[in-house]
Motif scaffolding. Structure first.
Motif, PDB file in Angstrom:
ATOM      1  N   ILE A 133     -42.207 -38.536  13.669  1.00 15.93           N
ATOM      2  CA  ILE A 133     -41.940 -37.206  13.125  1.00 15.93           C
ATOM      3  C   ILE A 133     -40.705 -36.637  13.808  1.00 15.93           C
ATOM      4  O   ILE A 133     -40.638 -36.591  15.041  1.00 15.93           O
ATOM      5  CB  ILE A 133     -43.135 -36.257  13.365  1.00 15.93           C
ATOM      6  N   ASP A 134     -39.727 -36.208  13.007  1.00 18.38           N
ATOM      7  CA  ASP A 134     -38.531 -35.564  13.548  1.00 18.38           C
ATOM      8  C   ASP A 134     -38.783 -34.066  13.620  1.00 18.38           C
ATOM      9  O   ASP A 134     -38.883 -33.393  12.585  1.00 18.38           O
ATOM     10  CB  ASP A 134     -37.323 -35.873  12.660  1.00 18.38           C
ATOM     11  N   LEU A 135     -38.918 -33.538  14.824  1.00 13.08           N
ATOM     12  CA  LEU A 135     -39.246 -32.124  14.997  1.00 13.08           C
ATOM     13  C   LEU A 135     -38.136 -31.201  14.509  1.00 13.08           C
ATOM     14  O   LEU A 135     -38.380 -30.022  14.252  1.00 13.08           O
ATOM     15  CB  LEU A 135     -39.559 -31.837  16.465  1.00 13.08           C
ATOM     16  N   ARG A 136     -36.927 -31.732  14.348  1.00  9.03           N
ATOM     17  CA  ARG A 136     -35.829 -30.917  13.842  1.00  9.03           C
ATOM     18  C   ARG A 136     -35.964 -30.656  12.342  1.00  9.03           C
ATOM     19  O   ARG A 136     -35.289 -29.783  11.794  1.00  9.03           O
ATOM     20  CB  ARG A 136     -34.491 -31.603  14.119  1.00  9.03           C
ATOM     21  N   LEU A 137     -36.836 -31.410  11.672  1.00  6.76           N
ATOM     22  CA  LEU A 137     -36.968 -31.312  10.213  1.00  6.76           C
ATOM     23  C   LEU A 137     -38.235 -30.586   9.792  1.00  6.76           C
ATOM     24  O   LEU A 137     -38.650 -30.677   8.632  1.00  6.76           O
ATOM     25  CB  LEU A 137     -36.962 -32.711   9.590  1.00  6.76           C
ATOM     26  N   GLN A 138     -38.860 -29.852  10.723  1.00  8.37           N
ATOM     27  CA  GLN A 138     -40.156 -29.279  10.390  1.00  8.37           C
ATOM     28  C   GLN A 138     -40.084 -28.142   9.380  1.00  8.37           C
ATOM     29  O   GLN A 138     -41.103 -27.726   8.838  1.00  8.37           O
ATOM     30  CB  GLN A 138     -40.857 -28.809  11.661  1.00  8.37           C
ATOM     31  N   ALA A 139     -38.869 -27.643   9.095  1.00  7.66           N
ATOM     32  CA  ALA A 139     -38.738 -26.689   7.997  1.00  7.66           C
ATOM     33  C   ALA A 139     -38.886 -27.393   6.655  1.00  7.66           C
ATOM     34  O   ALA A 139     -39.129 -26.755   5.634  1.00  7.66           O
ATOM     35  CB  ALA A 139     -37.391 -25.977   8.075  1.00  7.66           C
ATOM     36  N   SER A 140     -38.758 -28.706   6.674  1.00  5.81           N
ATOM     37  CA  SER A 140     -38.911 -29.491   5.450  1.00  5.81           C
ATOM     38  C   SER A 140     -40.387 -29.632   5.104  1.00  5.81           C
ATOM     39  O   SER A 140     -41.182 -30.077   5.933  1.00  5.81           O
ATOM     40  CB  SER A 140     -38.289 -30.881   5.657  1.00  5.81           C
ATOM     41  N   PRO A 141     -40.799 -29.277   3.875  1.00 10.84           N
ATOM     42  CA  PRO A 141     -42.209 -29.444   3.484  1.00 10.84           C
ATOM     43  C   PRO A 141     -42.688 -30.884   3.606  1.00 10.84           C
ATOM     44  O   PRO A 141     -43.847 -31.128   3.959  1.00 10.84           O
ATOM     45  CB  PRO A 141     -42.230 -28.969   2.027  1.00 10.84           C
ATOM     46  N   GLU A 142     -41.783 -31.836   3.335  1.00 11.14           N
ATOM     47  CA  GLU A 142     -42.173 -33.239   3.409  1.00 11.14           C
ATOM     48  C   GLU A 142     -42.494 -33.655   4.839  1.00 11.14           C
ATOM     49  O   GLU A 142     -43.487 -34.344   5.089  1.00 11.14           O
ATOM     50  CB  GLU A 142     -41.057 -34.134   2.845  1.00 11.14           C
ATOM     51  N   GLU A 143     -41.673 -33.229   5.797  1.00 12.55           N
ATOM     52  CA  GLU A 143     -41.912 -33.611   7.192  1.00 12.55           C
ATOM     53  C   GLU A 143     -43.139 -32.878   7.751  1.00 12.55           C
ATOM     54  O   GLU A 143     -43.924 -33.455   8.508  1.00 12.55           O
ATOM     55  CB  GLU A 143     -40.678 -33.310   8.037  1.00 12.55           C
ATOM     56  N   ALA A 144     -43.321 -31.637   7.349  1.00 15.47           N
ATOM     57  CA  ALA A 144     -44.516 -30.898   7.776  1.00 15.47           C
ATOM     58  C   ALA A 144     -45.777 -31.567   7.239  1.00 15.47           C
ATOM     59  O   ALA A 144     -46.803 -31.643   7.933  1.00 15.47           O
ATOM     60  CB  ALA A 144     -44.436 -29.457   7.293  1.00 15.47           C
ATOM     61  N   ALA A 145     -45.709 -32.083   6.005  1.00 14.30           N
ATOM     62  CA  ALA A 145     -46.866 -32.772   5.424  1.00 14.30           C
ATOM     63  C   ALA A 145     -47.140 -34.075   6.156  1.00 14.30           C
ATOM     64  O   ALA A 145     -48.307 -34.454   6.346  1.00 14.30           O
ATOM     65  CB  ALA A 145     -46.619 -33.033   3.938  1.00 14.30           C
ATOM     66  N   ARG A 146     -46.093 -34.782   6.594  1.00 17.19           N
ATOM     67  CA  ARG A 146     -46.273 -36.022   7.347  1.00 17.19           C
ATOM     68  C   ARG A 146     -46.948 -35.735   8.693  1.00 17.19           C
ATOM     69  O   ARG A 146     -47.818 -36.498   9.136  1.00 17.19           O
ATOM     70  CB  ARG A 146     -44.930 -36.731   7.568  1.00 17.19           C
ATOM     71  N   LEU A 147     -46.533 -34.653   9.326  1.00 16.13           N
ATOM     72  CA  LEU A 147     -47.154 -34.256  10.589  1.00 16.13           C
ATOM     73  C   LEU A 147     -48.636 -33.945  10.382  1.00 16.13           C
ATOM     74  O   LEU A 147     -49.497 -34.433  11.125  1.00 16.13           O
ATOM     75  CB  LEU A 147     -46.436 -33.030  11.161  1.00 16.13           C
ATOM     76  N   ARG A 148     -48.936 -33.154   9.378  1.00 14.31           N
ATOM     77  CA  ARG A 148     -50.322 -32.770   9.106  1.00 14.31           C
ATOM     78  C   ARG A 148     -51.181 -33.995   8.781  1.00 14.31           C
ATOM     79  O   ARG A 148     -52.306 -34.126   9.278  1.00 14.31           O
ATOM     80  CB  ARG A 148     -50.365 -31.769   7.947  1.00 14.31           C
ATOM     81  N   ASP A 149     -50.625 -34.912   7.983  1.00  7.82           N
ATOM     82  CA  ASP A 149     -51.392 -36.104   7.611  1.00  7.82           C
ATOM     83  C   ASP A 149     -51.671 -36.981   8.818  1.00  7.82           C
ATOM     84  O   ASP A 149     -52.789 -37.481   8.994  1.00  7.82           O
ATOM     85  CB  ASP A 149     -50.626 -36.901   6.546  1.00  7.82           C
ATOM     86  N   ALA A 150     -50.661 -37.172   9.664  1.00  6.92           N
ATOM     87  CA  ALA A 150     -50.848 -38.006  10.856  1.00  6.92           C
ATOM     88  C   ALA A 150     -51.880 -37.392  11.791  1.00  6.92           C
ATOM     89  O   ALA A 150     -52.717 -38.101  12.368  1.00  6.92           O
ATOM     90  CB  ALA A 150     -49.518 -38.189  11.578  1.00  6.92           C
ATOM     91  N   ALA A 151     -51.843 -36.064  11.955  1.00  3.42           N
ATOM     92  CA  ALA A 151     -52.767 -35.390  12.869  1.00  3.42           C
ATOM     93  C   ALA A 151     -54.192 -35.411  12.330  1.00  3.42           C
ATOM     94  O   ALA A 151     -55.150 -35.540  13.094  1.00  3.42           O
ATOM     95  CB  ALA A 151     -52.316 -33.950  13.089  1.00  3.42           C
TER      96      ALA A 151
END
Length: 302
Positions: free
Chosen positions: A8-26
């Motif tokens: 997960i690239d923390l610099r991209l957390q404004a991106s809905p796609e990256e936020a969804a990847r974080l949520r799914d992994a967690a």
């Protein structure tokens, strides 16, 4: 064999796609890697060098790293774990506690400055990751940012003194972390970490990725999120006849020691799953029952 650990690239957390990847992994795995974390690679390398220097201290000097809370100080090799030793630092979020840790070991100025800067940077990182996780579950961003600032943190700095005879043996037994989340700085040269596949329970190796940090979610994350976040089971095995160093920073539990899911995570469809409990009481429960792989949490079901 489980799929690779998401990065997960923390610099991209404004991106809905990256936020969804974080949520799914967690939710699904309970672990993921982070880049874009703001901890310079040079500082990571300096910290590893500082840690190796501390482990070269005489035994009498190491033992001055005394407990602040139970199990927070130096752990010497033992009959049970003859190849393992560790330093502890509680509370890593407190500059005064970091200075006291360094002073107890008579660390030279360069090492003290490295540890101080590393603690400051990684504390910022662990709070940022926790806030992003909370926001991904629906907590308002300003509430998420405030939630974790004063939670105590603990460093556990590990060395595994592996030999040719120990290859294939377990370095640390299967367990979950008791706290909220762990930011792990791995040894780039020696692997050995294994995490459990959430579907099969099979333990699979996780190879180190230089420059990244591995995030593991613990029992408090599962209880605090009302069961939404997955507490990952993991262990360490010896894979090479070489010393292995790792640096774990644990975000433990609320400062008032009370673990309770926020009302925002409790609905008519998703009722409260765990009773309110004290973190210190929970740690003692794990120790007294020997249930270190998440089983103790089931005893606190609502």
């Amino acid at each position: 064999m489980m799929a690779g650990i998401p990065i997960i690239d923390l610099r991209l957390q404004a991106s809905p796609e990256e936020a969804a990847r974080l949520r799914d992994a967690a939710r699904r795995l309970g672990c993921f890697r982070v880049t874009g974390h703001g901890v310079p690679r040079a500082l990571q390398d300096d910290m590893k060098a500082a840690v190796r220097a501390l482990f070269d201290l005489p035994d009498a000097a190491k033992r001055r790293n005394a407990d602040v809370i139970s199990g927070s100080g130096y752990v010497a090799p033992s009959e049970t774990n003859p190849l393992y030793e560790a330093f502890g630092l509680y509370d890593a979020a407190s500059p005064a506690d970091v200075d006291a840790f360094c002073a107890s070991l008579d660390a030279p100025p360069r090492i003290r400055e490295t540890i101080r800067r590393y603690a400051e940077k990684t504390h910022g990182l662990i709070v940022d990751v926790a806030a992003k996780l909370a926001a991904s579950l629906g907590l308002e961003p300003e509430d998420a940012d405030r939630s974790f600032q004063d939670w105590p943190c603990q460093f556990r700095i590990n060395r595994y003194n592996y030999t040719a005879d120990s290859v294939g043996q377990t370095g640390v037994q299967v367990h979950t972390d008791s706290g909220f989340l762990t930011v792990l700085h791995e040894d780039d040269r020696v692997g050995g970490l294994e995490v459990a596949d959430p579907d099969t329970g099979e333990l699979a190796p996780v190879d180190p990725v230089p420059g990244t940090f591995l995030v593991n979610l613990g029992d408090v994350a599962t209880a605090w999120s009302n069961g939404a976040l997955h507490n990952v089971r993991h262990r360490v095995r010896c894979v090479a006849a070489a010393p292995r160093v790792s640096i774990a920073l644990f975000l433990l539990a609320p400062k008032d020691d009370v673990v309770r899911a926020p009302d925002a995570f409790v609905t008519a469809e998703r009722r409260r799953r765990y009773r309110t409990f004290g973190y210190d009481d929970y740690r003692r429960l794990r120790q007294s029952t020997g249930e270190h792989a998440g089983e103790a949490l089931a005893r606190l079901a609502a």
